[in-house]
Design an enzyme around this catalytic site. Sequence first.
Site, PDB file in Angstrom:
ATOM      1  N   HIS A  72       1.037  -6.453   4.241  1.00  0.00           N
ATOM      2  CA  HIS A  72      -0.259  -6.120   4.801  1.00  0.00           C
ATOM      3  C   HIS A  72      -1.191  -7.180   4.031  1.00  0.00           C
ATOM      4  O   HIS A  72      -1.405  -7.314   2.596  1.00  0.00           O
ATOM      5  CB  HIS A  72      -0.869  -4.781   4.192  1.00  0.00           C
ATOM      6  CG  HIS A  72      -0.072  -3.817   5.002  1.00  0.00           C
ATOM      7  ND1 HIS A  72      -0.835  -2.631   5.343  1.00  0.00           N
ATOM      8  CD2 HIS A  72       0.926  -3.697   5.947  1.00  0.00           C
ATOM      9  CE1 HIS A  72      -0.140  -1.893   6.377  1.00  0.00           C
ATOM     10  NE2 HIS A  72       0.975  -2.323   6.329  1.00  0.00           N
ATOM     11  N   TYR A 200      -9.533   2.999   4.619  1.00  0.00           N
ATOM     12  CA  TYR A 200     -10.430   3.749   3.632  1.00  0.00           C
ATOM     13  C   TYR A 200     -11.705   4.291   3.939  1.00  0.00           C
ATOM     14  O   TYR A 200     -12.490   3.153   4.202  1.00  0.00           O
ATOM     15  CB  TYR A 200     -10.238   2.974   2.145  1.00  0.00           C
ATOM     16  CG  TYR A 200      -9.026   2.679   1.627  1.00  0.00           C
ATOM     17  CD1 TYR A 200      -8.773   3.779   0.496  1.00  0.00           C
ATOM     18  CD2 TYR A 200      -8.170   1.709   1.574  1.00  0.00           C
ATOM     19  CE1 TYR A 200      -7.449   3.521  -0.198  1.00  0.00           C
ATOM     20  CE2 TYR A 200      -7.256   1.528   0.976  1.00  0.00           C
ATOM     21  CZ  TYR A 200      -6.767   2.340  -0.082  1.00  0.00           C
ATOM     22  OH  TYR A 200      -5.540   2.029  -0.792  1.00  0.00           O
ATOM     23  N   PRO A 292      -5.428   8.425  -6.806  1.00  0.00           N
ATOM     24  CA  PRO A 292      -4.496   7.705  -5.880  1.00  0.00           C
ATOM     25  C   PRO A 292      -5.568   6.609  -5.191  1.00  0.00           C
ATOM     26  O   PRO A 292      -4.754   5.811  -4.371  1.00  0.00           O
ATOM     27  CB  PRO A 292      -4.072   8.947  -4.985  1.00  0.00           C
ATOM     28  CG  PRO A 292      -5.068   9.891  -5.088  1.00  0.00           C
ATOM     29  CD  PRO A 292      -5.505   9.950  -6.553  1.00  0.00           C
ATOM     30  N   LYS A 296      -2.538   2.737  -7.452  1.00  0.00           N
ATOM     31  CA  LYS A 296      -2.045   2.206  -8.789  1.00  0.00           C
ATOM     32  C   LYS A 296      -0.958   2.829  -9.197  1.00  0.00           C
ATOM     33  O   LYS A 296      -0.679   2.166 -10.241  1.00  0.00           O
ATOM     34  CB  LYS A 296      -3.424   1.728  -9.450  1.00  0.00           C
ATOM     35  CG  LYS A 296      -4.501   0.617  -8.885  1.00  0.00           C
ATOM     36  CD  LYS A 296      -3.601  -0.728  -8.836  1.00  0.00           C
ATOM     37  CE  LYS A 296      -4.590  -1.767  -8.036  1.00  0.00           C
ATOM     38  NZ  LYS A 296      -3.665  -2.623  -7.112  1.00  0.00           N
ATOM     39  N   TYR A 384      -6.984  -5.167  -5.884  1.00  0.00           N
ATOM     40  CA  TYR A 384      -6.019  -4.361  -4.952  1.00  0.00           C
ATOM     41  C   TYR A 384      -4.628  -5.066  -4.891  1.00  0.00           C
ATOM     42  O   TYR A 384      -3.607  -4.261  -5.048  1.00  0.00           O
ATOM     43  CB  TYR A 384      -6.545  -4.089  -3.464  1.00  0.00           C
ATOM     44  CG  TYR A 384      -5.854  -3.293  -2.768  1.00  0.00           C
ATOM     45  CD1 TYR A 384      -6.312  -1.903  -2.491  1.00  0.00           C
ATOM     46  CD2 TYR A 384      -4.565  -3.529  -2.140  1.00  0.00           C
ATOM     47  CE1 TYR A 384      -6.012  -1.084  -1.889  1.00  0.00           C
ATOM     48  CE2 TYR A 384      -4.284  -2.312  -1.394  1.00  0.00           C
ATOM     49  CZ  TYR A 384      -4.856  -1.269  -1.166  1.00  0.00           C
ATOM     50  OH  TYR A 384      -4.153  -0.138  -0.675  1.00  0.00           O
TER      51      TYR A 384
HETATM   52  C1  PHB Z   1      -0.374   6.331   0.679  1.00  0.00           C
HETATM   53  O1  PHB Z   1       0.221   5.670   1.827  1.00  0.00           O
HETATM   54  O2  PHB Z   1       0.038   7.553   0.308  1.00  0.00           O
HETATM   55  C2  PHB Z   1      -1.406   5.834   0.070  1.00  0.00           C
HETATM   56  C3  PHB Z   1      -1.732   4.690   0.372  1.00  0.00           C
HETATM   57  C4  PHB Z   1      -2.679   3.849  -0.473  1.00  0.00           C
HETATM   58  C5  PHB Z   1      -3.571   4.779  -1.422  1.00  0.00           C
HETATM   59  C6  PHB Z   1      -3.207   6.343  -1.578  1.00  0.00           C
HETATM   60  C7  PHB Z   1      -1.956   6.606  -0.863  1.00  0.00           C
HETATM   61  O3  PHB Z   1      -4.520   4.123  -1.950  1.00  0.00           O
END
Ligand code: PHB
Length: 389
Positions: A72, A200, A292, A296, A384
């Site tokens: 990505h 997000y 989450p 990280k 990130y």
């Molecule tokens: C996930 O795919 O479970 C996931 C991805 C990004 C995040 C948190 C969880 O920031």
Amino acid sequence: MKTQVAIIGAGPSGLLLSQLLHRRGIDSVVLERKTKDYVLGRIRAGVLERGLVALMEEAGCADRMHAEGHVHDGTMVSFGDTMFRVDFAGLTGTPVIVYGQTELTRDLYAAREKAGGKIEYQVEDVTIHGADTDAPAVSYTVDGAARRIECDFVAGCDGFHGVSRKTIPETVRREYEKVYPFGWLGVLSETPPVHHELIYANSPRGFALCSMRNENLSRYYIQCPLTDAPGDWSDDDFWAELKRRIPADMADKLVTGPSIEKSIAPLRSFVTEPMRWGRLFLCGDAAHIVPPTGAKGLNTAASDIHYLYNGLRAFYEDGSAQGIDSYSEKALKRIWKAERFSWWFSSLLHRYPEQTAFDLKMQIAELEFLRDNSAAQQAMAENYVGLPY
Ligand code: PHB
Ligand code: APR
């Protein structure tokens, strides 16, 4: 039994450390409270920083990750109907790899098994002895029989609820914690992801995240009250609420289907200091937790393993204690930066019960600044994709 490094916990931290040490001829034994199937049944985030990717390569466990993981180059951030992209590759020269933690853990188990690595499952009463001496030991029971391992070092990779952290005396240990007043309701479904990159979303109804595992496996989350239970949410309710929180064009495209997993996770920031006491080293969730947002958790575990592995290598190969002596300091420096990023990104995207009208204006101003300012995007992207070790 005797070994060089006794590792408590067969999650990703313990398995990765054991496999890396094995490749350098350093012997370890891993003790796990649960079964392998139980560990592989846990669903966790799946965004890998470059540092973790490099460690998996060094561990000889990267083939499937490279074949099946998805590169990505950026991510989407939305608020209301506004959506913008942060271009990781353009801003930092580095992408992330989307590959489920479950799959990565499965690859590590396969490697340990192929190499004849020692993992004891369903162990109970794990107790660390003499961590502040030159001859530590770990005792435990398995099938009711008492066992003991004499070792040079103990790696506490036993997660937040393990015994390792609590072995460090309270007079030495300091803990820092922030508990967030909401949780994430997560759904896994065998549907194509709504978008090829993660989204997000900050919405007036709360946070949402559109993530994925592969072309036909999506992972979605919505912020929910901590008093909710997964059973309170039907699949239809979940999809309807998710659609309200993402931009309209994405909601229109969203393919829904039955959930194959549904769970609620609380959000917490937590760090314990120091991460070393004598010959006991804490790694991963045993020492720190992040919310989450930004994925990280696994990546901070990986940086600990990097520092500890290199410290142990220098000890056994060059007779230098410098790496293990500076482990706690080095690991914590990077951990606090990842804690800051996860806290900032969480603060940017969630609705807080106590938020005032002023706080909401600050959130929107910050989102607009991130959308419009390339220096702000650069800072976000560098964090990130992962700060250097
Ligand atoms: C996930 O795919 O479970 C996931 C991805 C990004 C995040 C948190 C969880 O920031
Ligand atoms: N004895 C033996 N094993 C134990 C004990 C104990 N007393 N207590 C806990 N364990 C085991 C758990 O059963 C678990 O399998 O330790 C393991 C710890 O694994 P994780 O919790 O996955 O922690 P870690 O390996 O540090 O991985 C960090 O996983 O938890 C996520 O969000 C976290 O993504 C991050 C990553």
